[in-house]
Design a protein around this motif. Structure first.
Motif, mmCIF file in Angstrom:
data_model
loop_
_atom_site.group_PDB
_atom_site.id
_atom_site.type_symbol
_atom_site.label_atom_id
_atom_site.label_comp_id
_atom_site.label_asym_id
_atom_site.label_seq_id
_atom_site.Cartn_x
_atom_site.Cartn_y
_atom_site.Cartn_z
ATOM 1 N N MET A 118 -2.389 -14.944 -15.857
ATOM 2 C CA MET A 118 -1.842 -13.883 -15.044
ATOM 3 C C MET A 118 -1.318 -14.472 -13.742
ATOM 4 N N ALA A 119 -0.195 -13.932 -13.304
ATOM 5 C CA ALA A 119 0.425 -14.397 -12.072
ATOM 6 C C ALA A 119 -0.453 -14.057 -10.874
ATOM 7 N N THR A 120 -0.357 -14.895 -9.849
ATOM 8 C CA THR A 120 -1.045 -14.603 -8.604
ATOM 9 C C THR A 120 -0.070 -13.880 -7.700
ATOM 10 N N TYR A 121 -0.445 -12.710 -7.282
ATOM 11 C CA TYR A 121 0.438 -11.903 -6.443
ATOM 12 C C TYR A 121 0.094 -12.098 -4.979
ATOM 13 N N GLN A 122 1.112 -12.344 -4.175
ATOM 14 C CA GLN A 122 0.953 -12.490 -2.730
ATOM 15 C C GLN A 122 1.295 -11.198 -2.007
ATOM 16 N N THR A 123 2.324 -10.492 -2.517
ATOM 17 C CA THR A 123 2.780 -9.252 -1.901
ATOM 18 C C THR A 123 2.998 -8.210 -2.988
ATOM 19 N N ILE A 124 2.326 -7.094 -2.841
ATOM 20 C CA ILE A 124 2.452 -5.983 -3.783
ATOM 21 C C ILE A 124 3.081 -4.808 -3.035
ATOM 22 N N LEU A 125 4.136 -4.260 -3.583
ATOM 23 C CA LEU A 125 4.793 -3.094 -2.997
ATOM 24 C C LEU A 125 4.568 -1.913 -3.922
ATOM 25 N N VAL A 126 4.156 -0.779 -3.366
ATOM 26 C CA VAL A 126 3.922 0.415 -4.167
ATOM 27 C C VAL A 126 4.695 1.579 -3.576
ATOM 28 N N GLY A 127 5.351 2.328 -4.455
ATOM 29 C CA GLY A 127 6.107 3.497 -4.023
ATOM 30 C C GLY A 127 5.232 4.731 -3.982
ATOM 31 N N THR A 128 5.455 5.551 -2.962
ATOM 32 C CA THR A 128 4.757 6.822 -2.850
ATOM 33 C C THR A 128 5.720 7.878 -2.331
ATOM 34 N N ASP A 129 5.507 9.101 -2.776
ATOM 35 C CA ASP A 129 6.282 10.218 -2.242
ATOM 36 C C ASP A 129 5.362 11.259 -1.609
ATOM 37 N N GLY A 130 4.106 10.907 -1.456
ATOM 38 C CA GLY A 130 3.146 11.822 -0.859
ATOM 39 C C GLY A 130 2.465 12.740 -1.851
ATOM 40 N N SER A 131 2.796 12.610 -3.131
ATOM 41 C CA SER A 131 2.187 13.466 -4.151
ATOM 42 C C SER A 131 0.851 12.879 -4.599
ATOM 43 N N ALA A 132 0.026 13.737 -5.186
ATOM 44 C CA ALA A 132 -1.273 13.286 -5.685
ATOM 45 C C ALA A 132 -1.105 12.187 -6.725
ATOM 46 N N SER A 133 -0.109 12.324 -7.605
ATOM 47 C CA SER A 133 0.067 11.290 -8.631
ATOM 48 C C SER A 133 0.505 9.965 -8.008
ATOM 49 N N SER A 134 1.324 10.007 -6.966
ATOM 50 C CA SER A 134 1.731 8.745 -6.335
ATOM 51 C C SER A 134 0.554 8.093 -5.617
ATOM 52 N N PHE A 135 -0.377 8.899 -5.113
ATOM 53 C CA PHE A 135 -1.563 8.322 -4.470
ATOM 54 C C PHE A 135 -2.455 7.616 -5.488
ATOM 55 N N ARG A 136 -2.405 8.022 -6.767
ATOM 56 C CA ARG A 136 -3.142 7.292 -7.801
ATOM 57 C C ARG A 136 -2.524 5.900 -8.004
ATOM 58 N N ALA A 137 -1.198 5.814 -7.922
ATOM 59 C CA ALA A 137 -0.534 4.510 -8.008
ATOM 60 C C ALA A 137 -0.880 3.660 -6.786
ATOM 61 N N VAL A 138 -0.940 4.286 -5.616
ATOM 62 C CA VAL A 138 -1.318 3.573 -4.389
ATOM 63 C C VAL A 138 -2.721 3.000 -4.536
ATOM 64 N N ALA A 139 -3.651 3.806 -5.034
ATOM 65 C CA ALA A 139 -5.033 3.340 -5.194
ATOM 66 C C ALA A 139 -5.102 2.165 -6.166
ATOM 67 N N ALA A 140 -4.346 2.223 -7.254
ATOM 68 C CA ALA A 140 -4.344 1.121 -8.224
ATOM 69 C C ALA A 140 -3.771 -0.146 -7.592
ATOM 70 N N ALA A 141 -2.664 -0.009 -6.870
ATOM 71 C CA ALA A 141 -2.054 -1.168 -6.214
ATOM 72 C C ALA A 141 -2.983 -1.731 -5.146
#
Length: 152
Positions: A1-24
């Motif tokens: 697996m690649a080693t990540y130095q910078t992770i960018l996550v998109g959010t629109d303020g919705s509950a579902s986008s916050f689940r992506a934020v939490a995973a990232a």
């Protein structure tokens, strides 16, 4: 697996986008990567801005410019911190969500771009294209599509 130095996550303020934020954020915490929380916004037309000012009065600043995106990013930061992320940057970008996320990923030299799956299973998403689908085709880095919706 690649080693990540910078992770960018998109959010629109919705509950579902916050689940992506939490995973990232969890992934950033586990790998020691920096986390960029990104939100796209479109400028409000003058007619809409005037209508909002009439209704909201002195609170009209809350719907103008990047303020809604900034509010979503502040809320996303709380989710990211709760999930363990420590090195967090916020980025509001004017424009279409796909264009903004791809541009920000390039600007921040992200190794991984994370988005939720909202829109992938909808009829509109299949006909018009969804943000996760378009990002996966256009990003110049790895893309992680987090299952954030029921898919129904």
């Amino acid at each position: 697996m690649a080693t990540y130095q910078t992770i960018l996550v998109g959010t629109d303020g919705s509950a579902s986008s916050f689940r992506a934020v939490a995973a990232a954020a969890s992934l950033a915490a586990a790998t020691g990567a920096g986390l960029v929380l990104a939100c796209a916004y479109l400028p409000m037309r003058e007619r809409d801005r005037s209508a909002a000012a009439d209704v909201l009065g002195e609170l009209s600043y809350k719907v103008s410019g990047s303020t809604p995106a900034d509010d979503a990013l502040r809320a996303a930061r709380e989710h990211a911190v709760a999930a363990g992320a420590r090195k967090i940057e916020l980025a509001a970008e004017e424009g279409d969500a796909v264009d903004a996320l791809v541009a920000l990923a390039a600007r921040y030299r992200a190794d991984l771009l994370v988005v939720g799956n909202r829109g992938l299973n909808s009829l509109a998403g299949r006909l018009l294209g969804s943000v996760p689908s378009a990002v996966s085709h256009r990003a110049g880095c790895d893309v992680l599509i987090v299952h954030t919706t029921s898919g129904r």
